[in-house]
Design an enzyme around this catalytic site. Structure first.
Site, PDB file in Angstrom:
ATOM      1  N   GLY A  78       3.865  -8.336   3.808  1.00  0.00           N
ATOM      2  CA  GLY A  78       4.904  -9.330   4.040  1.00  0.00           C
ATOM      3  C   GLY A  78       5.488  -9.934   2.789  1.00  0.00           C
ATOM      4  O   GLY A  78       6.187 -10.934   2.852  1.00  0.00           O
ATOM      5  N   LYS A  90      -1.924  -3.297  16.378  1.00  0.00           N
ATOM      6  CA  LYS A  90      -2.929  -4.006  15.580  1.00  0.00           C
ATOM      7  C   LYS A  90      -3.845  -4.868  16.436  1.00  0.00           C
ATOM      8  O   LYS A  90      -3.394  -5.453  17.423  1.00  0.00           O
ATOM      9  CB  LYS A  90      -2.234  -4.931  14.572  1.00  0.00           C
ATOM     10  CG  LYS A  90      -1.522  -4.226  13.433  1.00  0.00           C
ATOM     11  CD  LYS A  90      -0.959  -5.275  12.478  1.00  0.00           C
ATOM     12  CE  LYS A  90       0.021  -4.702  11.489  1.00  0.00           C
ATOM     13  NZ  LYS A  90      -0.608  -3.877  10.462  1.00  0.00           N
ATOM     14  N   GLY A 112       5.955  -2.199   6.319  1.00  0.00           N
ATOM     15  CA  GLY A 112       5.929  -3.267   7.304  1.00  0.00           C
ATOM     16  C   GLY A 112       7.253  -3.991   7.348  1.00  0.00           C
ATOM     17  O   GLY A 112       8.211  -3.542   7.980  1.00  0.00           O
ATOM     18  N   SER A 113       7.329  -5.096   6.632  1.00  0.00           N
ATOM     19  CA  SER A 113       8.527  -5.919   6.665  1.00  0.00           C
ATOM     20  C   SER A 113       9.673  -5.285   5.886  1.00  0.00           C
ATOM     21  O   SER A 113      10.829  -5.645   6.083  1.00  0.00           O
ATOM     22  CB  SER A 113       8.208  -7.288   6.060  1.00  0.00           C
ATOM     23  OG  SER A 113       6.920  -7.706   6.473  1.00  0.00           O
ATOM     24  N   GLY A 139       3.591  -4.480   0.958  1.00  0.00           N
ATOM     25  CA  GLY A 139       4.559  -4.806  -0.081  1.00  0.00           C
ATOM     26  C   GLY A 139       5.522  -3.680  -0.429  1.00  0.00           C
ATOM     27  O   GLY A 139       6.354  -3.837  -1.320  1.00  0.00           O
ATOM     28  N   ARG A 178      -4.998   2.332  -7.314  1.00  0.00           N
ATOM     29  CA  ARG A 178      -5.597   2.721  -8.597  1.00  0.00           C
ATOM     30  C   ARG A 178      -7.111   2.530  -8.569  1.00  0.00           C
ATOM     31  O   ARG A 178      -7.874   3.342  -9.081  1.00  0.00           O
ATOM     32  CB  ARG A 178      -4.987   1.897  -9.737  1.00  0.00           C
ATOM     33  CG  ARG A 178      -3.620   2.369 -10.161  1.00  0.00           C
ATOM     34  CD  ARG A 178      -3.243   1.759 -11.513  1.00  0.00           C
ATOM     35  NE  ARG A 178      -1.916   2.155 -11.941  1.00  0.00           N
ATOM     36  CZ  ARG A 178      -1.658   3.275 -12.623  1.00  0.00           C
ATOM     37  NH1 ARG A 178      -2.643   4.104 -12.934  1.00  0.00           N
ATOM     38  NH2 ARG A 178      -0.433   3.561 -12.986  1.00  0.00           N
TER      39      ARG A 178
END
Lengths: 196, 299
Positions: free
Chosen positions: B158, B86, B240-241, B219, B170
């Site tokens: 996160g 990143k 990610g997390s 998420g 959407r």
């Protein structure tokens, strides 16, 4: 003829549309039942480690290996080339191949993504009419058996490396004709390799 | 034929094509070699090398920047799958550094602290391809116009709360469908409203999809989250997390890979969801004050 495109991961939809443009209604396949039904199989570009692990997790690995060994016409591009090789020189841990072509391949042979390239390539079945080779973190053939026919090669630093090969009913390219809109390699697979 | 003489590197086809090869796969955030190997072993199509996962960036606060080149190189040496990294929004010098490190993809990411609040990086100037976040179609097309070769929804990184990713997927999907139903002479106004170049708007209206691959991010924490995003039209998933902030990371990683491939088969997703241990604890997006929401970064 019932042509399947292995749809575990990768650019399987592009192969499906290339088949469509050749007048063949292909089918995305990813279960034992679906793979048992096809007459020919395309293994797409993608991550060869991921495809190989998913094939094992869903009990497809031995079935695909056996069907290729029994003569099912098969075409693999890029990751697909790696997966139809007898051997990988530098496999990731636990990475196996279906086999089909008596060759050793080197993964990411040209380098990382910044080295990915396009190139006009002489393809033996179409003399004098080069195809646009799109090589993305592509493999090459490091060595091959006597029964393997070399259809295209590239010279890198004075050494020639096969990037398209065929052994009987199995075809493999290190590049991605499915990304170019030029369907001649798919036609060659359908009209020549599958009709063997 | 010799490659050295005639090869073309860094064209749009190899940049966008690279993302095509990741489709149907899961890209996982990793902060060290051990995690990168777990990701590769569980079937990830790529890893995102970073110093702190978004959940920790959120918890620790402060300015978040590009990772240490040493850390990125260690991960490159440890795995054979593509390695992404990143840079801060607009920070073209960080991107120049990553290009010299030969990472496979750069994420110009709102998860890091933006370096430029007006301009994104001119991504056409690089050989290396870029992925950028978008919350709606106009934002996606502006990034593509700047040279992005792949788009991901932003979600709210996160948190383990998938609701923002759902909203973005959407929204992008419905805006694309709206364009395909328009008369040609209505597309001029649509381009104005989307604040996007007319040529790209016209292309989307004709093809019914973005000209580049669309992943989802932000998420995603469970196999069911991954399957839902794929059914909403994502070409693949960034996690990610969600993996390394959970109980059994290896098992959860493999489960998310399976659910992403078999997203239309609830039996497979159910099987993959069994016995994964603790999921990341998570934060409701609604509990985060607006100035601290990452999805608001970028424009």
């Amino acid at each position: 003829m019932n042509v399947g495109v292995l749809a575990l991961q990768g650019d399987f939809r592009e192969h499906l549309s290339a088949l469509g443009e050749c007048g063949v209604k292909g089918k995305l396949v990813k279960t034992v039942a679906e793979i048992a039904e096809v007459d020919a199989l395309i293994i797409p570009g993608g991550e060869s480690t991921t495809i190989s692990k998913l094939a094992k997790a869903f009990d497809l690995f031995d079935l695909i290996s056996k069907r290729i060994a029994d003569g099912m016409p098969t075409y693999g591009s890029c990751a697909g080339m790696i997966l139809v090789a007898k051997k990988i020189i530098d496999p990731a841990s636990g990475q196996d191949t279906f086999g089909g072509i008596d060759m050793e391949v080197r993964r990411n042979a040209f380098g990382r993504q910044t080295e990915s390239f396009e190139f006009d390539l002489e393809f033996k079945p179409f003399p004098g009419a080069p195809i646009r080779g799109v090589f993305i973190r592509a493999p090459w053939v490091e060595s091959q058996g006597a029964k393997v026919e070399i259809l295209a090669s590239i010279d890198v630093a004075g050494k020639s490396h096969p990037v398209a090969v065929r052994q009987g009913s199995v075809l493999a390219t290190a590049f991605h004709p499915e990304l170019t809109g030029d369907n001649r390699v798919h036609r060659y697979f359908l009209e020549t390799v599958c009709k063997k | 034929m010799s490659k050295a003489n005639d090869a073309q590197v860094g064209g749009a086809r190899v940049k966008r094509g690279m993302a095509e090869m990741l489709k149907g796969g899961v890209i996982m955030d990793v902060v060290n070699v051990e995690q990168a190997k777990i990701a590769e072993d569980s079937g990830a199509v790529a890893v995102m090398a970073l110093e702190r996962v978004p959940a920790d960036i959120r918890a620790q606060g402060g300015v978040s920047r590009m990772s240490d080149p040493d850390m990125i190189e260690k991960i490159q040496a440890a795995v054979s799958i593509p390695v992404m990294a990143k840079v801060r929004i607009g920070h073209f010098a960080e991107a120049q550094i990553l290009q010299t490190l030969n990472v496979d993809y750069i994420d110009e990411s709102e998860v890091l602290t933006p370096a430029d609040y007006e301009h994104h990086i001119d991504k056409w100037n690089f050989t290396i391809p870029f992925v950028c976040g978008a919350t709606n179609l106009g934002e996606a097309l502006r990034r593509i116009n700047e040279g992005a070769a792949m788009i991901r929804s932003k979600g709210e990184a996160g948190t383990g709360d998938v609701s923002n990713a759902t909203t973005h997927m959407r929204k992008i999907g419905s805006e694309i469908r709206r364009l395909t139903s328009m008369r040609e002479d209505e597309l001029y106004v649509a381009a104005k409203e989307l604040q996007a170049p007319y040529a790209l708007v016209k292309e989307v209206a004709e093809t019914g999809k973005l000209p580049v691959v669309l992943f989802t991010a932000g998420g995603i924490a469970t196999p069911a989250d991954a399957a839902m995003m794929m059914q909403l039209g994502a070409d693949g998933v960034f996690i990610g997390s969600g993996i390394f902030k959970s109980g059994d990371a290896a098992k959860r990683a493999a489960a998310c890979v399976k659910a992403t491939t078999f997203y239309t088969d609830p039996k497979v997703v159910a099987e993959a969801s069994r016995g994964l241990g603790e999921a990341m604890v998570g934060i409701n997006v609604a509990d985060i004050p607006v100035p601290h929401r990452l999805a608001e970064r970028g424009w």
